[in-house]
Design an enzyme around this catalytic site. Structure first.
Site, PDB file in Angstrom:
ATOM      1  N   GLU A  33       0.838  -1.190   0.000  1.00 42.37           N
ATOM      2  CA  GLU A  33       0.000   0.000   0.000  1.00 42.37           C
ATOM      3  C   GLU A  33       0.877   1.245   0.000  1.00 42.37           C
ATOM      4  O   GLU A  33       1.823   1.306   0.773  1.00 42.37           O
ATOM      5  CB  GLU A  33      -0.915   0.039   1.240  1.00 42.37           C
ATOM      6  CG  GLU A  33      -1.995   1.119   1.079  1.00 42.37           C
ATOM      7  CD  GLU A  33      -2.917   1.244   2.295  1.00 42.37           C
ATOM      8  OE1 GLU A  33      -2.508   0.876   3.397  1.00 42.37           O
ATOM      9  OE2 GLU A  33      -4.032   1.713   2.103  1.00 42.37           O
TER      10      GLU A  33
ATOM     11  N   GLY B  58       3.758   2.001  10.833  1.00 41.66           N
ATOM     12  CA  GLY B  58       3.497   1.376  12.117  1.00 41.66           C
ATOM     13  C   GLY B  58       3.060  -0.062  11.904  1.00 41.66           C
ATOM     14  O   GLY B  58       3.508  -0.980  12.575  1.00 41.66           O
ATOM     15  N   ALA B  59       2.178  -0.256  10.913  1.00 41.48           N
ATOM     16  CA  ALA B  59       1.672  -1.590  10.593  1.00 41.48           C
ATOM     17  C   ALA B  59       0.916  -1.524   9.263  1.00 41.48           C
ATOM     18  O   ALA B  59       0.618  -0.431   8.770  1.00 41.48           O
ATOM     19  CB  ALA B  59       0.739  -2.078  11.690  1.00 41.48           C
ATOM     20  N   MET B  60       0.620  -2.704   8.695  1.00 43.20           N
ATOM     21  CA  MET B  60      -0.103  -2.759   7.427  1.00 43.20           C
ATOM     22  C   MET B  60      -1.092  -3.908   7.459  1.00 43.20           C
ATOM     23  O   MET B  60      -0.738  -5.040   7.781  1.00 43.20           O
ATOM     24  CB  MET B  60       0.902  -2.916   6.266  1.00 43.20           C
ATOM     25  CG  MET B  60       0.261  -3.138   4.916  1.00 43.20           C
ATOM     26  SD  MET B  60      -0.726  -1.720   4.393  1.00 43.20           S
ATOM     27  CE  MET B  60      -1.974  -2.525   3.415  1.00 43.20           C
ATOM     28  N   GLU B  61      -2.337  -3.573   7.062  1.00 45.66           N
ATOM     29  CA  GLU B  61      -3.461  -4.489   7.292  1.00 45.66           C
ATOM     30  C   GLU B  61      -3.661  -5.577   6.245  1.00 45.66           C
ATOM     31  O   GLU B  61      -4.783  -6.068   6.098  1.00 45.66           O
ATOM     32  CB  GLU B  61      -4.743  -3.663   7.371  1.00 45.66           C
ATOM     33  CG  GLU B  61      -5.194  -3.025   6.029  1.00 45.66           C
ATOM     34  CD  GLU B  61      -4.722  -1.607   5.838  1.00 45.66           C
ATOM     35  OE1 GLU B  61      -3.736  -1.205   6.501  1.00 45.66           O
ATOM     36  OE2 GLU B  61      -5.314  -0.880   5.013  1.00 45.66           O
ATOM     37  N   ASN B  62      -2.609  -6.001   5.528  1.00 42.40           N
ATOM     38  CA  ASN B  62      -2.780  -7.059   4.517  1.00 42.40           C
ATOM     39  C   ASN B  62      -3.755  -8.121   5.016  1.00 42.40           C
ATOM     40  O   ASN B  62      -3.640  -8.584   6.152  1.00 42.40           O
ATOM     41  CB  ASN B  62      -1.440  -7.745   4.242  1.00 42.40           C
ATOM     42  CG  ASN B  62      -0.319  -6.762   4.078  1.00 42.40           C
ATOM     43  OD1 ASN B  62      -0.349  -5.926   3.199  1.00 42.40           O
ATOM     44  ND2 ASN B  62       0.677  -6.832   4.955  1.00 42.40           N
TER      45      ASN B  62
ATOM     46  N   GLU C 209      -5.520  -2.224  12.905  1.00 45.40           N
ATOM     47  CA  GLU C 209      -5.339  -3.123  11.749  1.00 45.40           C
ATOM     48  C   GLU C 209      -6.441  -4.180  11.662  1.00 45.40           C
ATOM     49  O   GLU C 209      -6.857  -4.554  10.574  1.00 45.40           O
ATOM     50  CB  GLU C 209      -3.955  -3.793  11.804  1.00 45.40           C
ATOM     51  CG  GLU C 209      -2.775  -2.827  11.904  1.00 45.40           C
ATOM     52  CD  GLU C 209      -2.776  -1.746  10.836  1.00 45.40           C
ATOM     53  OE1 GLU C 209      -3.269  -1.988   9.728  1.00 45.40           O
ATOM     54  OE2 GLU C 209      -2.286  -0.634  11.129  1.00 45.40           O
TER      55      GLU C 209
ATOM     56  N   HIS D 131      -9.456  -2.819  10.017  1.00 44.23           N
ATOM     57  CA  HIS D 131      -9.294  -2.762   8.555  1.00 44.23           C
ATOM     58  C   HIS D 131      -9.748  -4.046   7.863  1.00 44.23           C
ATOM     59  O   HIS D 131     -10.071  -4.029   6.682  1.00 44.23           O
ATOM     60  CB  HIS D 131      -7.826  -2.553   8.191  1.00 44.23           C
ATOM     61  CG  HIS D 131      -7.414  -1.129   8.098  1.00 44.23           C
ATOM     62  ND1 HIS D 131      -8.129  -0.179   7.410  1.00 44.23           N
ATOM     63  CD2 HIS D 131      -6.327  -0.483   8.588  1.00 44.23           C
ATOM     64  CE1 HIS D 131      -7.503   0.982   7.497  1.00 44.23           C
ATOM     65  NE2 HIS D 131      -6.410   0.829   8.201  1.00 44.23           N
TER      66      HIS D 131
ATOM     67  N   GLU E  30      -9.175   4.665   6.500  1.00 45.95           N
ATOM     68  CA  GLU E  30      -8.324   5.076   7.619  1.00 45.95           C
ATOM     69  C   GLU E  30      -9.070   5.816   8.720  1.00 45.95           C
ATOM     70  O   GLU E  30      -8.783   5.638   9.892  1.00 45.95           O
ATOM     71  CB  GLU E  30      -7.146   5.910   7.104  1.00 45.95           C
ATOM     72  CG  GLU E  30      -6.241   5.163   6.135  1.00 45.95           C
ATOM     73  CD  GLU E  30      -5.663   3.890   6.726  1.00 45.95           C
ATOM     74  OE1 GLU E  30      -5.798   3.664   7.938  1.00 45.95           O
ATOM     75  OE2 GLU E  30      -5.088   3.088   5.958  1.00 45.95           O
TER      76      GLU E  30
HETATM   77 ZN   LIG Z   1      -4.860   2.088   8.677  1.00 49.88          ZN
END
Ligand SMILES: [Zn+2]
Length: 1035
Positions: A305, A439-443, A475, A478, A497
């Protein structure tokens, strides 16, 4: 995605004061034209097929402008076409009209009453000039290149001119957004990473559906060397080789066909390719970590992303092109692989490699949510409902994963119930990656985190756990908001978001109430106003087109303002029910699909439960379609209250006017009933002004109960005086949120020039009695920012007087703080904010305590632990008072990530110029200090007196290396620009900043954060000019 790598632990002592962030308004038209869709002039609709972009000569040809209607299904192309057209027209110095450029009207003669000879000369002259202009104008950009022009490019003036592919052929598509004629149905991906050579090969088999007759297929690809390409109609025998064209500026590849592909057909495109693993933090990138024995392990992970899936495999890389994915990855023995879905089988390949095949996704998914990892992580697992939940980390940090697993399982249960839709996949992995920028990614099914956002020790403080729980909650939300229902395009990123941010606070309040998350949410809402008060801000839902603009959407407007307006909406509805039912309906109705902002408002309106028939769309459109927020001015006489609204626009240009109006649910309480939720009344202000009647006379009014509304209130001189009196008599007549909002609002009004600093001073007097966290942390944040501004302006004497004032104001509270473990998160927040300020201001007993603790800590050889909320103040003092090298040694060996990060911040807070230079350089080198920490290091260095000019020089000298690591427009770059410039307040500094950024051209000069920087410096300057005299008098 959670781009914010810093959470609660940093928010108190990294104040982003509105004074810092205020400012300006230079050339508003230019700013708005480039960034704000609301201010685009209306142009006739352009047919995408008629727009031709020839980038090398920077020309735009439009055939039949305004004559052709758009095909409904090509609507998406319209916006990009319009923007593309707009940007070129704006750049044209001649500013010729479309008609004159493209229909070639004869120029009118300038000769009046000419003689025949003059006529002839004039006409001849004009013919020559016009002919030469036309010839030069129409020559393709390739005319003067070494390779010359391909034959295909010879076009008559009325035909489109397309860009040229890398092989010299004409590329069949000219826009950044993909054509809508072909949709992918499914991807079959095989990836073979080689962690020794840092390369990979891949094969992508894309099954697609032809929606409209077309002669080309266009998709995304970046830095992939395509070695073989075949194509076939589904069920049509053998695949045939095809030529793949590439047009690098738009990150696209294309296959052209001589015969039209017919609507309704299904076909398969197979692309084999090879590429290098990325050295940055996006795409399919390599990472490594060194364990305690000094052994380094290499791994590979993905971050797609927003626009980087195209760096790992050729794909239709836009969120609305959802498809299924079947992924296979080869690996060496000793490694494991992870992807979105559970593993289906492993095949032993001949050359001591294994091929892991994952189940095909059961849901359609956007490309930015695809993920895969090749590493040697170890998991902890737990079954939650029908989902196998796992948390993965590098082997030696396995014991730091328990808290995340526990929090995630509670949160997953909560969301399953709250959304009334079960999490749709069989497994969910949460993975801590050693090198990770966001910080993080919601895959979907495979959420990736920074180690600091996921790993905490069992004895870590509740404040440290709050950071982890908060990111996990974001996350997980999401998985529904973003993954199941996805915004159609990045202009509505806030649907992902804003909602995930809102849900992260709502879910933690429900599931983990002891984490006192409401304090953080209040702070988030107040900070969101800082950027949004500037003229360079943008509407929540705004036009975006270029990659840079997409990157810039990951900002506080999409996240924090998005969450704030959802809270405001929920608080203004008759009960929780309507809001919850509305979002459940939205998720169910659009499950697996893509949406626009209006879909959400329609869902919330449709479940109307009350008899008041509040139209959610009508109210919320005013908050999402225009930038900024309102200032509500209130005055009351007896029982009659007059409210007036205007745009709260911080600008140094007094001539800037805005006629924006909002539909504001103004809530209020008064002296007769002020604390309980039942006391709250609501008045909807839709027009410029309105009047409301109170049941009787009141002594004072407090608007925006608990600060759930996204607006600022000015009570007028009398109103403020009444509130000050009330607080001085008994500050507990208002909730702590209301007291916090008063402090925030009066500082904001001071920046706006509506109140004098004397009025601010009067309100702050009550603070010597205050004991609750948020009013104090808000006041500290504002005063610290003011102190830094004075410091950086070299107003040393005034700075010293402000220091005395602050220490006196909070003296008893600072004195009453103990230095041992405490349970309450709220009390930890208060203590860390107070002590960090006290020690920074050189308060003696604070410094002594911090030094003693550090000494004992070092002597204990790792057996003593400093309470989590005190670590920062202790490390800061150590780094600033002769123990910098000791701290550096500890940093190198630290195993707890949150502690390590605080050590790094301590190291960066040094006032020793040599250490400052070392840490900046080391951050960029990425060996001892990870490069992903660069934004934090720069921010911390800039806060100090010794470092801010070093940091500014460093950024200028290393700009190209910085944007190599952090893309132009990204949150990391936004933060770096802001850190470096937000404390400047003089003309000379402004000139330097303008000169540097304007020299960058396409390397960042048009970023919104640059406009913010310029605005902020001008506002700082204005505030100083107005208030320095007041400060001298008052302090
Ligand atoms: Zn997010």
């Amino acid at each position: 995605m959670d781009p914010f790598d810093s959470h609660n632990a940093e928010r108190v002592n990294l104040p982003r004061n509105m004074i810092e962030n205020s400012m300006f308004e230079e050339e508003p038209d230019v700013v708005d034209l480039a960034k704000d869709s609301a201010s685009f002039p209306t142009f006739p609709a352009l047919d995408p097929d008629d727009i031709v972009y020839e980038p090398r000569s920077s020309r735009l040809l439009v055939r039949g402008l305004g004559e052709n209607d758009l095909d409904d299904e090509e609507e998406d192309c319209e916006s990009s076409a319009r923007l593309l057209g707009m940007s070129f027209m704006n750049r044209s110095s001649a500013h010729r009209t479309a008609a004159s450029a493209y229909t070639r009207h004869s120029p009118s003669s300038s000769c009046s009453r000419p003689s025949a000879r003059t006529m002839v000369v004039c006409v001849l002259f004009l013919v020559i000039v016009v002919s030469m202009t036309m010839v030069l104008y129409l020559l393709p950009g390739c005319t003067f290149t070494k390779t010359g022009c391909p034959k295909q490019n010879k076009t008559s003036p009325s035909e489109p001119v397309y860009p040229i592919s890398t092989n010299g052929e004409v590329f069949p598509w000219a826009q950044l957004r993909l054509p809508q004629s072909v949709r992918p149905l499914g991807y079959d991906l095989t990836l073979n990473p080689d962690l020794g050579t840092m390369t990979f090969t891949g094969s992508t088999v894309i099954t697609m559906f032809i929606r409209h007759n077309t002669k080309h297929i266009v998709l995304h690809s970046v830095n992939l060397n395509i070695t073989k390409a075949t194509f076939k109609q589904l069920g049509d025998g053998e695949a045939s080789p095809v030529t793949v064209l590439e047009y690098k500026p738009n990150q696209q590849i294309a296959v052209k066909f001589t015969e039209e592909l017919k609507a309704g057909q299904k076909c398969v495109l197979t692309l084999d390719y090879e590429a290098e693993l990325s050295h940055t933090y996006d795409g399919f990138y390599n990472s490594s970590y060194t364990d305690k024995e000094g052994d380094t392990t290499v791994l590979a992970a993905t971050q797609f992303e927003p626009l980087s899936a195209r760096k790992a495999f050729p794909c239709f890389d836009e969120p609305s092109f959802k498809a299924t994915f079947l992924i296979k990855i080869s690996r060496k023995e000793g490694y494991m692989t992870l992807s979105n879905m559970p593993k289906a089988k492993t095949t032993n390949l001949s050359n001591s490699l294994f091929l892991d095949e994952f189940e095909k996704t059961t849901v359609n998914m956007s490309t930015y949510l695809v993920a895969f990892i090749v590493a040697n992580f170890t998991p902890v697992t737990k079954n939650v409902s029908n989902t196998l939940l796992s948390v993965y980390a590098v082997p030696e940090k396995k014991e730091h994963t328990d808290y995340a697993l526990d929090a995630a399982s509670k949160l997953l249960d909560f969301y399953n119930t709250f959304f009334d839709i079960d999490y749709p996949l069989k497994k969910l992995d949460l993975v801590a990656i050693p090198d990770f920028l966001a910080g993080a990614m919601e895959n979907w099914g495979l959420i990736t985190f920074r180690e600091t956002s996921l790993l905490v020790g069992s004895q870590s403080s509740a404040l440290e756990k709050q950071v982890v729980a908060s990111v996990v909650a974001h996350e997980l939300a999401h998985q529904w908001f973003g993954n199941l229902v996805t915004m159609n395009w990045w202009n509505d990123l806030w649907l992902n978001e804003g909602f995930a941010t809102y849900m992260q606070y709502t879910s933690i309040q429900n599931v983990l109430p002891h984490l006192d998350i409401e304090n953080l949410f209040l702070d988030v809402r107040l900070r969101a106003m800082e950027k949004d008060a500037l003229n360079s801000s943008h509407a929540v839902s705004t036009e975006v087109n270029t990659p840079e603009q997409v990157e810039e959407m990951f900002d506080s407007v999409s996240y924090e303002k998005g969450a704030s307006i959802l809270l405001m909406l929920n608080a203004s509805l008759p009960g929780e029910q309507q809001f919850t039912k509305g979002i459940i309906q939205y998720l169910k109705q659009f499950s697996g699909l893509n949406t626009y902002t209006s879909d959400l408002w329609n869902s919330l309106t449709q479940v109307e439960l009350s008899t008041q028939l509040q139209n959610v769309s009508e109210m919320m459109n005013s908050w999402t379609s225009q930038k900024g927020f309102p200032l509500v001015t209130v005055s009351h006489k007896g029982d009659e209250v007059t409210l007036t609204q205007e745009h709260f626009l911080l600008t140094s240009d007094n001539n800037t006017r805005s006629s924006s109006l909002w539909n504001i649910p103004v809530s209020y309480v008064n002296d007769t009933c002020n604390l309980a939720p039942e006391c709250r009344q609501i008045f909807t202000l839709k027009t410029k002004s309105g009047t409301l009647k109170l049941p009787g006379n009141v002594k004072w009014l407090k608007m925006n109960y608990k600060n759930t509304g996204f607006y600022i209130v000015d009570y007028g001189k009398d109103g403020w005086a009444e509130l000050c009196d009330a607080l001085t008599n008994d500050y507990k007549v208002l909730t702590s949120e209301d007291r916090t909002s008063l402090i925030h609002n009066i500082f904001a009004l001071s920046r706006l020039g509506r109140v004098t600093f004397q009025q601010v001073h009067l309100l702050l007097k009550y603070l010597s009695n205050e004991t609750e966290t948020t009013p104090i942390t808000e006041a500290l944040l504002q005063l610290n920012a003011l102190y830094r501004l004075l410091d950086k302006r070299h107003e040393l004497e005034l700075g010293a007087r402000l220091k005395v004032y602050m220490l006196l104001l909070f003296k008893s509270l600072v004195g009453s703080q103990k230095w041992d473990e405490i349970e309450s998160v709220s009390k930890q927040e208060l203590r860390s904010a107070l002590l960090e300020t006290a020690c920074r201001l050189q308060e003696e007993s604070c410094i002594k305590q911090a030094k003693d603790i550090f000494k004992n800590y070092v002597a204990s050889n790792g057996t003593l632990r400093i309470p989590g909320d005190l670590q920062q103040v202790v490390f800061n003092v150590a780094a600033q008072s002769g123990d910098w090298t000791t701290l550096l040694d500890l940093y190198a060996d630290a195993s707890y990530d949150s502690e390590k990060r605080k050590m790094l911040k301590g190291l960066a807070s040094t006032q020793d110029p040599h250490h400052i230079v070392w840490i900046l350089k080391e951050g960029l080198r990425g060996k001892i200090v990870q490069t992903q920490e660069m934004p934090l290091v720069i921010d911390t260095v800039c806060k100090g007196f010794a470092g801010y000019l070093f940091a500014w020089d460093f950024i200028q000298e290393n700009w190209d290396r910085l944007i190599e690591k952090f893309p132009v427009g990204s949150f990391a770059i936004q933060r770096i620009v802001k850190s470096a410039t937000s404390q400047f307040s003089t003309k000379a500094q402004l000139a330097q900043v303008q000169s540097f950024f304007s020299s960058l051209k396409e390397r960042g000069s048009s970023m919104r954060s640059v406009q913010e920087a310029v605005e902020t410096i001008k506002l700082n300057q204005r505030w100083m000019d107005t208030n320095l005299a007041w400060l001298r008098k008052l302090l």
